[in-house]
Design an enzyme around this catalytic site. Structure first.
Site, PDB file in Angstrom:
ATOM      1  N   CYS A   1       0.784  -1.224  -0.075  1.00 21.92           N
ATOM      2  CA  CYS A   1      -0.049   0.003  -0.083  1.00 21.92           C
ATOM      3  C   CYS A   1       0.848   1.437   0.098  1.00 21.92           C
ATOM      4  O   CYS A   1       1.874   1.359   0.826  1.00 21.92           O
ATOM      5  CB  CYS A   1      -0.899  -0.115   1.126  1.00 21.92           C
ATOM      6  SG  CYS A   1      -1.870   1.457   1.215  1.00 21.92           S
TER       7      CYS A   1
ATOM      8  N   CYS B   1       0.198   5.183   6.596  1.00 20.54           N
ATOM      9  CA  CYS B   1      -0.453   5.176   8.190  1.00 20.54           C
ATOM     10  C   CYS B   1       0.463   4.388   9.031  1.00 20.54           C
ATOM     11  O   CYS B   1       0.980   3.413   8.886  1.00 20.54           O
ATOM     12  CB  CYS B   1      -1.822   4.364   7.803  1.00 20.54           C
ATOM     13  SG  CYS B   1      -2.857   4.868   6.497  1.00 20.54           S
TER      14      CYS B   1
ATOM     15  N   CYS C   1       0.389   1.106  10.229  1.00 19.00           N
ATOM     16  CA  CYS C   1      -0.280  -0.387   9.418  1.00 19.00           C
ATOM     17  C   CYS C   1       1.086  -1.061   8.842  1.00 19.00           C
ATOM     18  O   CYS C   1       1.878  -0.192   8.219  1.00 19.00           O
ATOM     19  CB  CYS C   1      -0.852   0.385   8.320  1.00 19.00           C
ATOM     20  SG  CYS C   1      -1.402  -1.204   7.012  1.00 19.00           S
TER      21      CYS C   1
ATOM     22  N   CYS D   1     -15.712 -10.319   5.994  1.00 19.58           N
ATOM     23  CA  CYS D   1     -15.283  -8.831   5.400  1.00 19.58           C
ATOM     24  C   CYS D   1     -13.788  -9.140   4.725  1.00 19.58           C
ATOM     25  O   CYS D   1     -13.149  -9.975   4.961  1.00 19.58           O
ATOM     26  CB  CYS D   1     -14.917  -8.074   6.621  1.00 19.58           C
ATOM     27  SG  CYS D   1     -16.303  -8.078   7.607  1.00 19.58           S
TER      28      CYS D   1
ATOM     29  N   CYS E   1     -18.780  -7.643   3.333  1.00 18.34           N
ATOM     30  CA  CYS E   1     -18.234  -6.215   3.653  1.00 18.34           C
ATOM     31  C   CYS E   1     -16.811  -6.026   3.030  1.00 18.34           C
ATOM     32  O   CYS E   1     -16.100  -7.169   2.753  1.00 18.34           O
ATOM     33  CB  CYS E   1     -18.110  -6.059   5.357  1.00 18.34           C
ATOM     34  SG  CYS E   1     -17.114  -4.596   5.923  1.00 18.34           S
TER      35      CYS E   1
ATOM     36  N   CYS F   1     -19.506   0.799   7.846  1.00 19.99           N
ATOM     37  CA  CYS F   1     -18.896   0.313   8.975  1.00 19.99           C
ATOM     38  C   CYS F   1     -17.734   1.264   9.273  1.00 19.99           C
ATOM     39  O   CYS F   1     -16.686   1.385   8.281  1.00 19.99           O
ATOM     40  CB  CYS F   1     -18.241  -1.002   8.629  1.00 19.99           C
ATOM     41  SG  CYS F   1     -17.155  -1.903  10.070  1.00 19.99           S
TER      42      CYS F   1
ATOM     43  N   ARG G   1     -17.822  -2.983  17.485  1.00 25.09           N
ATOM     44  CA  ARG G   1     -17.106  -4.253  17.321  1.00 25.09           C
ATOM     45  C   ARG G   1     -15.760  -4.263  18.211  1.00 25.09           C
ATOM     46  O   ARG G   1     -15.312  -3.010  18.041  1.00 25.09           O
ATOM     47  CB  ARG G   1     -16.856  -4.555  16.000  1.00 25.09           C
ATOM     48  CG  ARG G   1     -16.034  -5.872  15.856  1.00 25.09           C
ATOM     49  CD  ARG G   1     -15.842  -6.045  14.018  1.00 25.09           C
ATOM     50  NE  ARG G   1     -16.967  -6.086  13.586  1.00 25.09           N
ATOM     51  CZ  ARG G   1     -17.467  -5.706  12.344  1.00 25.09           C
ATOM     52  NH1 ARG G   1     -16.507  -5.121  11.605  1.00 25.09           N
ATOM     53  NH2 ARG G   1     -18.423  -5.980  11.692  1.00 25.09           N
TER      54      ARG G   1
END
Length: 350
Positions: A78, A82, A85, A122, A153, A213, A285
């Site tokens: 990616c 972040c 991450c 998901c 999801c 979500c 969650r």
């Protein structure tokens, strides 16, 4: 022999602190102020849990726990930075970039998740923003999982409006796109995108008729006011998200936040409780970081109103309690998973 004199019986009334005065705007239904959220977070712990549990019972009388399984269908590489991450191409975390999984691979994983009791599947892909050809491939995966009778999801990064519509047409029930933290702290965590980019994607998802979500991460070095700011931001979305994942930072070697101070477990429970109070109809969650919390803190989180967990031994590329451990925990607490269903929930904001 001395006779004892019995003292007159007195009755003591158990009193809770008075309800926190919410902002005038909140009382008029115009939203939650950061101050009002902070006042909730600052309540005495037992009173906060009492209020959260009362809210939870009022809106979720069945008391079930949603079991959702998360699979990384396209791992690593990616371009975002972040700070939490391990899939960022900028950080050396040992995670290698991989291609998108095939329909057969994903279908097998989804069937295994369903057999283990999961009701929502998901799919996460490490893209900053998918290309239209990526959306076409994801649509095939979504349709295949949907055909198994599972809720679907996806979390794929930033979306354009036509891409959200294509995912809706493929049968996507929920789209995950976390705000991570408060707007004021966001640039301390990531600099390759803006907070408004996140809000724009959420708008495209909502406009396409897909359930939202959206949650955040606790333990990234943020101040208490930033936690209040995150919850206020989520609760003031119109409507607020149907699912609200609350993550405890998993500190991964090689990421900028690897040496962050661990969040106090009771502070984490407080965030769960306030999320429940401010977003009463949402599935709150327990997401990343459950292994570090342990059974006792997770039990407090359920008491505070959490009614969904990520279920399976891995969350994208980080570890998660295995199915057997979760099954045992839920059994000890007398909690049951949500029955499988093919229709989507419609828990909208107040």
């Amino acid at each position: 022999m001395t006779s004892a004199t019995t003292a007159p019986h007195t009755t003591q009334t158990l009193q809770f602190h008075p309800r926190v005065a919410e902002s005038v705007a909140t009382q008029r239904g115009e939203g939650w102020s950061i101050q009002a959220v902070q006042e909730l977070l600052d309540l005495p712990f037992m009173e906060l849990l009492w209020r959260a549990q009362a809210t939870h019972r009022a809106h979720w009388p069945q008391g079930d726990i949603e079991l959702a399984t998360l699979l990384s269908v396209k791992t690593g590489g990616c371009p975002e930075n972040c700070g939490y991450c391990p899939q960022s191409a900028e950080f050396d975390t040992g995670v290698k970039a991989e291609k998108l999984m095939s329909v057969q691979e994903v279908t097998q994983a989804a069937q295994a998740a369903k057999d283990a009791g999961a009701t929502r599947f998901c799919m996460g892909a490490a893209w900053r923003a998918p290309k239209d050809r990526d959306i076409e491939k994801m649509s095939e995966l979504i349709t295949a999982v949907k055909d198994l009778g599972l809720q679907t999801c996806a979390t794929l990064g930033m979306l354009q409006s036509h891409q959200a519509l294509a995912l809706k047409d493929a049968g996507l029930d929920y789209y995950n796109h976390n705000l991570d933290t408060a707007p004021e702290y966001y640039s301390d965590v990531v600099s390759t995108r803006q907070y408004q980019d996140r809000l724009d994607t959420l708008r495209h998802v909502r406009d396409a008729g897909i359930n939202v979500c959206c949650g955040g991460i606790v333990g990234m070095g943020e101040a208490p006011v930033h936690r209040a700011g995150l919850i206020a931001q989520l609760a003031n979305l119109n409507p607020y998200p149907e699912s609200v994942p609350i993550n405890s930072l998993v500190r991964v070697a090689g990421t900028p936040l690897a040496n962050s101070e661990p969040v106090d477990p009771l502070d984490f429970v407080r965030v769960i409780a306030v999320a429940r109070i401010t977003m009463p109809k949402a599935r709150v969650r327990l997401s990343a970081g459950r292994q570090q919390l342990g059974d006792a803190v997770q039990a407090l989180c359920f008491l505070a109103g959490a009614n969904s967990i990520f279920y399976g031994d891995k969350l994208l590329v980080t570890s998660n309690p295995d199915v057997e451990a979760d099954t045992q925990l839920l059994a000890k607490l007398g909690l049951k998973g949500t029955p499988n269903q093919t229709t989507t929930e419609t828990a909208c904001g107040a």
